[in-house]
Motif scaffolding. Structure first.
Motif, PDB file in Angstrom:
ATOM      1  N   ASN A 146      40.521 -30.907  96.034  1.00 57.13           N
ATOM      2  CA  ASN A 146      40.084 -31.994  96.913  1.00 57.13           C
ATOM      3  C   ASN A 146      39.519 -33.173  96.131  1.00 57.13           C
ATOM      4  N   ARG A 147      39.695 -33.190  94.840  1.00 53.94           N
ATOM      5  CA  ARG A 147      39.168 -34.263  94.026  1.00 53.94           C
ATOM      6  C   ARG A 147      40.298 -35.256  93.776  1.00 53.94           C
ATOM      7  N   LYS A 148      40.384 -36.258  94.619  1.00 51.96           N
ATOM      8  CA  LYS A 148      41.471 -37.232  94.549  1.00 51.96           C
ATOM      9  C   LYS A 148      41.117 -38.349  93.577  1.00 51.96           C
ATOM     10  N   PRO A 149      42.132 -39.062  93.056  1.00 46.33           N
ATOM     11  CA  PRO A 149      41.836 -40.165  92.157  1.00 46.33           C
ATOM     12  C   PRO A 149      41.046 -41.251  92.876  1.00 46.33           C
ATOM     13  N   THR A 150      40.104 -41.868  92.172  1.00 41.92           N
ATOM     14  CA  THR A 150      39.300 -42.928  92.763  1.00 41.92           C
ATOM     15  C   THR A 150      40.072 -44.231  92.690  1.00 41.92           C
ATOM     16  N   ARG A 151      40.508 -44.706  93.818  1.00 42.45           N
ATOM     17  CA  ARG A 151      41.318 -45.905  93.866  1.00 42.45           C
ATOM     18  C   ARG A 151      40.960 -46.680  95.116  1.00 42.45           C
ATOM     19  N   THR A 152      41.343 -47.946  95.133  1.00 42.45           N
ATOM     20  CA  THR A 152      41.150 -48.754  96.330  1.00 42.45           C
ATOM     21  C   THR A 152      42.303 -48.490  97.277  1.00 42.45           C
ATOM     22  N   LEU A 153      42.014 -48.133  98.527  1.00 42.70           N
ATOM     23  CA  LEU A 153      43.049 -47.865  99.500  1.00 42.70           C
ATOM     24  C   LEU A 153      43.596 -49.182 100.035  1.00 42.70           C
ATOM     25  N   PHE A 212      60.602 -40.554 103.451  1.00 43.06           N
ATOM     26  CA  PHE A 212      59.326 -40.552 104.156  1.00 43.06           C
ATOM     27  C   PHE A 212      58.245 -41.032 103.197  1.00 43.06           C
ATOM     28  N   SER A 213      57.507 -42.081 103.571  1.00 42.75           N
ATOM     29  CA  SER A 213      56.542 -42.689 102.650  1.00 42.75           C
ATOM     30  C   SER A 213      55.188 -42.938 103.305  1.00 42.75           C
ATOM     31  N   LYS A 214      54.833 -42.134 104.295  1.00 42.93           N
ATOM     32  CA  LYS A 214      53.535 -42.288 104.957  1.00 42.93           C
ATOM     33  C   LYS A 214      52.410 -41.935 103.976  1.00 42.93           C
ATOM     34  N   THR A 215      51.324 -42.688 104.049  1.00 44.13           N
ATOM     35  CA  THR A 215      50.174 -42.413 103.193  1.00 44.13           C
ATOM     36  C   THR A 215      48.906 -42.310 104.020  1.00 44.13           C
ATOM     37  N   ALA A 216      48.059 -41.354 103.666  1.00 45.42           N
ATOM     38  CA  ALA A 216      46.747 -41.219 104.277  1.00 45.42           C
ATOM     39  C   ALA A 216      45.669 -41.278 103.211  1.00 45.42           C
ATOM     40  N   GLY A 217      46.063 -41.733 102.027  1.00 46.41           N
ATOM     41  CA  GLY A 217      45.148 -41.905 100.903  1.00 46.41           C
ATOM     42  C   GLY A 217      45.579 -43.130 100.133  1.00 46.41           C
ATOM     43  N   PHE A 218      45.551 -43.063  98.832  1.00 48.85           N
ATOM     44  CA  PHE A 218      45.980 -44.196  98.022  1.00 48.85           C
ATOM     45  C   PHE A 218      47.435 -44.557  98.345  1.00 48.85           C
ATOM     46  N   ARG A 219      47.694 -45.865  98.400  1.00 44.39           N
ATOM     47  CA  ARG A 219      49.060 -46.314  98.689  1.00 44.39           C
ATOM     48  C   ARG A 219      49.638 -47.012  97.462  1.00 44.39           C
ATOM     49  N   HIS A 220      50.767 -46.521  96.992  1.00 46.67           N
ATOM     50  CA  HIS A 220      51.420 -47.085  95.821  1.00 46.67           C
ATOM     51  C   HIS A 220      52.177 -48.356  96.172  1.00 46.67           C
ATOM     52  N   GLU A 266      70.464 -33.962 105.160  1.00 47.26           N
ATOM     53  CA  GLU A 266      70.633 -32.900 104.167  1.00 47.26           C
ATOM     54  C   GLU A 266      69.419 -32.787 103.252  1.00 47.26           C
ATOM     55  N   ALA A 267      68.661 -33.863 103.110  1.00 45.31           N
ATOM     56  CA  ALA A 267      67.481 -33.838 102.245  1.00 45.31           C
ATOM     57  C   ALA A 267      66.450 -34.826 102.772  1.00 45.31           C
ATOM     58  N   VAL A 268      65.170 -34.512 102.544  1.00 43.98           N
ATOM     59  CA  VAL A 268      64.059 -35.401 102.870  1.00 43.98           C
ATOM     60  C   VAL A 268      63.323 -35.716 101.581  1.00 43.98           C
ATOM     61  N   VAL A 269      63.137 -37.010 101.317  1.00 41.12           N
ATOM     62  CA  VAL A 269      62.415 -37.463 100.137  1.00 41.12           C
ATOM     63  C   VAL A 269      60.990 -37.845 100.531  1.00 41.12           C
ATOM     64  N   PHE A 270      59.985 -37.186  99.961  1.00 39.21           N
ATOM     65  CA  PHE A 270      58.592 -37.590 100.117  1.00 39.21           C
ATOM     66  C   PHE A 270      58.300 -38.573  98.983  1.00 39.21           C
ATOM     67  N   LEU A 271      58.381 -39.866  99.295  1.00 39.78           N
ATOM     68  CA  LEU A 271      58.270 -40.929  98.304  1.00 39.78           C
ATOM     69  C   LEU A 271      56.829 -41.425  98.224  1.00 39.78           C
ATOM     70  N   ASN A 272      56.095 -40.968  97.226  1.00 39.87           N
ATOM     71  CA  ASN A 272      54.711 -41.403  96.997  1.00 39.87           C
ATOM     72  C   ASN A 272      53.831 -41.275  98.236  1.00 39.87           C
ATOM     73  N   THR A 273      54.036 -40.212  98.995  1.00 34.83           N
ATOM     74  CA  THR A 273      53.140 -39.882 100.101  1.00 34.83           C
ATOM     75  C   THR A 273      51.783 -39.468  99.542  1.00 34.83           C
ATOM     76  N   THR A 274      50.745 -39.597 100.346  1.00 36.42           N
ATOM     77  CA  THR A 274      49.411 -39.112  99.957  1.00 36.42           C
ATOM     78  C   THR A 274      48.677 -38.603 101.182  1.00 36.42           C
ATOM     79  N   GLY A 275      47.819 -37.621 100.971  1.00 31.60           N
ATOM     80  CA  GLY A 275      46.943 -37.128 102.022  1.00 31.60           C
ATOM     81  C   GLY A 275      47.656 -36.294 103.066  1.00 31.60           C
ATOM     82  N   ASP A 276      46.999 -36.132 104.219  1.00 28.65           N
ATOM     83  CA  ASP A 276      47.540 -35.333 105.311  1.00 28.65           C
ATOM     84  C   ASP A 276      48.396 -36.235 106.193  1.00 28.65           C
ATOM     85  N   VAL A 277      49.700 -36.040 106.149  1.00 29.25           N
ATOM     86  CA  VAL A 277      50.623 -36.969 106.807  1.00 29.25           C
ATOM     87  C   VAL A 277      51.364 -36.353 107.989  1.00 29.25           C
TER      88      VAL A 277
END
Length: 714
Positions: free
Chosen positions: A9-16, A49-57, A96-107
């Motif tokens: 649960n120790r996520k990188p410290t970044r600006t959301l 799929f690129s949903k983010t609930a934390g840091f967003r790239h 046929e495939a799902v790509v999780f592209l830089n997702t973060t957190g509980d999505v």
């Protein structure tokens, strides 16, 4: 007719950042092509799929655009979304495939998670890019699918990626050392025991690595019927304009979608026969093999390039091969030493490479003796121009042929004149019959499982769920943190652990309190107790000791493991890390024997004279620390680990001695991690319980739970 040789649960410290992002300039795809597949794939559909609930790239928009461009050039359509409601059974079925592209957190919520689980179990594919490993920490299915969770990272910088498997579509085009700039992830656990590692990070090439010499960066796996590919790359916008990275991403998508086949079974313990160096190889007969980019390519023939340094009997031989079209080659096994390639034809067996020939002479067949399972072969085979992998599993006179991880032939030799034991070689069939080979490696198995799971070390703070425990930062802890402030009734869960073959647990602990017991359970925090380690006060919270627990009734396969705390009072002890140990009595293997404080058993000074003292020291990988388990003997430097004079008294010297087969040289690994000399009934012990370099080992009465009697064999 052709005659052929063929931290939690120790996520990188970044600006959301907000979800809305300004689209960057369009990448000029024509200037940085990834390169199409060797043959056109049947069209398919991919969900990004690129949903983010934390840091967003900020690379997400260009990442989406890149995958769309790759799809337009390589037979797949792309739907990009951040709407988690698309994760329902009917909608997912079209992809046929799902790509999780830089997702973060509980999505995803629980309903959406269930739909995705069904999708994967239905044989579909998953691609995780970079912070996909920083996603859904409380969803065990996802954690097992992605393979490992994010722990930490240093600053963006250049590093060397060591590409260890160049037979997968995602890595075949890459050099053995791929130097690039990105954000380099440390992971909470090492995925090697459950996934095929395709590339690792060279921590000596950059600052901030936290996993040591084995730092996986790219891997693939099968999981519950589906396929998974993960790459730690892809943080920066610049990554997506790099042609090598684009081809890497394309290969991962093609594998996940089932368009490119690969052997993604976990692998360990193999010795290299060829990976650029031709030492030990020689040409028999006409023609030759060129050697470039760690790739052997046939020229002329008909001849045989064979490994003459050693014969093999029971073993797993793995290699990657490629033919550009209607070409012919093969792998020969079980032939005697000869400079005449005809000897391999007359005395050995060829596992054929030529998909266009008759059934007993086609790819996967034992040439002229037994056809491959053609339906299984066709489903597993990659098109000409792509790399394929073979595993030839020889156990006595039984041969099993695996093509890209799929069993396509099961053959038993009944000819008394021939044998599957002997030398191995690869064929150069003739002009116009072109074949290339890479990464030829072997594991001698002695009739045991050729791919046994290895010991697994887990940072205690890298739990999947917990009650009552606290992550404590401490410089003296491995990885800089541990699980502390433990009271009776506290527990921590570690989901998705491979427990096959686990016989004991060893833990690094510290206690300035009352101590207590550490219980190991499966299934839940109230599940069956598999074993219990007793923990005493270690003299302070900075003083560490090792404790062990023999385990029984351990279920096989992937399970959820629980550590539960028992005792009286509060603040009983801290747990830094623990290791799931697998022992194979009477097995075989070569490597270090690791004991107290992670030090290695060695012979003092590397001396080879009879009577040379055995001791422990910091592990270096040197010959004096390299042991071979041969039955109940432990061998190094050409001699055996021996009890001086076959003595039985506590303190008897342990030494190196000429192998005699006597009782003084027998060592039986026990389920609690000890090494027992059966004749005396006593154990290999580090004297004075001291982990100092050069500390002697001796014979001593076996003491349950004593860290200075615990050993991990190769």
């Amino acid at each position: 007719m052709r005659r052929r040789l063929s931290r939690p649960n120790r996520k990188p410290t970044r600006t959301l950042l907000g979800v809305a992002t300004t689209m960057l300039a369009v990448l000029a795809c024509t200037t940085v092509p990834a390169g199409p597949a060797s043959a056109a794939d049947a069209p398919y559909d991919v969900l990004v799929f690129s949903k983010t609930a934390g840091f967003r790239h900020d690379a997400i928009p260009v990442g989406i655009q890149t995958i769309q461009q790759l799809g337009a050039a390589n037979s797949f359509t792309v739907t990009a979304t951040e709407d988690a409601n698309t994760f329902n059974t009917s909608n997912l079925a079209q992809y046929e495939a799902v790509v999780f592209l830089n997702t973060t957190g509980d999505v995803l919520n629980s309903t959406q998670q269930s739909a995705f689980e069904s999708y994967i179990r239905g044989g579909k594919g998953y691609v995780g890019v970079h912070s996909a490993a920083d996603t859904e920490y409380d969803w065990s299915f996802y954690g097992n699918l992605v393979g490992a969770y994010f722990s930490s990272h240093p600053a963006i910088q250049q590093a060397n990626v060591k590409v260890t498997d160049r037979g997968h579509a995602a890595t075949a085009h890459l050099p053995q050392t791929w130097t690039r700039t990105d954000e380099w992830y440390n992971f909470r656990t090492n995925p090697r025991s459950t996934a095929k590692v395709l590339a690792t990070l060279d921590e000596s090439s950059y600052s901030g690595g936290g996993m040591g010499a084995d730092h996986p960066h790219v891997w693939c796996k099968t999981y519950e019927g589906g396929r998974s590919f993960y790459t730690g790359a892809g943080h920066t916008q610049a990554s997506y304009s790099d042609s090598a990275f684009r081809a890497h991403l394309l290969g991962g998508i093609r594998y996940a979608a089932g368009r490119s086949k690969a052997d993604c079974r976990p692998e360990s313990g193999y010795s290299t026969l060829y990976n650029g160096s031709t030492t030990g190889w020689s040409q028999a007969g006409p023609g030759s093999f060129s050697n470039s980019d760690a790739t052997l390519t046939s020229t002329g023939g008909m001849g045989l390039y064979w490994y003459n340094a050693k014969q093999f009997s029971s073993y797993s031989l793995k290699l990657d091969w490629r033919i550009p079209g209607d070409d012919n080659s093969g792998v020969f096994i079980g032939f005697p030493s000869s400079t005449d390639p005809q000897s391999a034809i007359d005395n050995g067996y060829e596992i054929q490479i030529d998909a266009t020939d008759t059934s007993d002479r086609t790819t996967g067949s034992v040439y002229g003796f037994k056809s491959a399972d053609l339906a299984a072969r066709d489903a597993a085979l990659n098109a000409p121009g792509e790399w394929n992998s073979y595993e030839l599993l020889v156990e006595g006179e039984r041969l099993r042929v695996y093509l890209n991880g799929v069993l396509v032939n099961d053959f038993t030799n009944t000819d008394p004149v021939r044998s599957l034991a002997g030398y191995i070689g690869i064929q150069n069939h003739g002009s116009g019959d072109d074949a290339s080979f890479r990464n030829i490696r072997i594991k001698e198995i002695g009739g045991t499982d050729p791919n046994p799971p290895t010991n697994t070390t887990i940072q205690a703070e890298a739990f999947s769920a917990q009650s009552g425990v606290t992550v404590v930062s401490k410089a003296s802890a491995v990885g800089g943190a541990l699980m502390g402030y433990l009271d009776p009734g506290d527990w921590a869960a570690y989901n998705g652990q491979n427990l096959t073959g686990v016989t004991s647990l060893r833990a690094r602990i510290a206690s300035g309190g009352a101590g207590g017991t550490l219980q190991v359970r499966s299934g839940s925090q109230t599940g069956t107790v598999l074993g219990t380690a007793t923990i005493s006060n270690t003299g302070g919270w900075e003083n560490y000791a090792e404790v062990s627990a023999a385990l029984s009734g351990v279920p096989s396969g992937t399970q959820n493991l629980y550590l539960t705390v028992a005792g009286s009072g509060s603040g009983l002890y801290d747990v830094d890390e623990f290791t799931l140990l697998r022992t194979t009595p009477g097995g075989s293997g070569t490597g270090p024997i690791v004991g107290l404080a992670g030090k290695c058993l060695e012979i003092d000074g590397g001396a080879t004279a009879d009577g040379s003292q055995a001791q422990i020291s910091t592990c270096t990988g040197s010959a004096r620390q390299t042991w071979t388990v041969n039955g109940q003997t432990l061998r190094a430097l050409g001699k055996c680990l021996d009890v001086n004079g076959a003595g039985t008294a506590n303190g008897t010297k342990i030494q190196l001695w000429t192998c005699t087969g006597g009782a003084a040289q027998n060592w039986a690994p026990q389920s609690d991690g000890t090494l027992r000399n059966p004749s005396s009934g006593k154990c290999l012990d580090v004297s004075n319980n001291s982990s100092a370099d050069g500390q002697n080992v001796h014979l001593w009465s076996c003491t349950s739970g004593a860290a200075n009697q615990k050993w991990t064999l190769p």
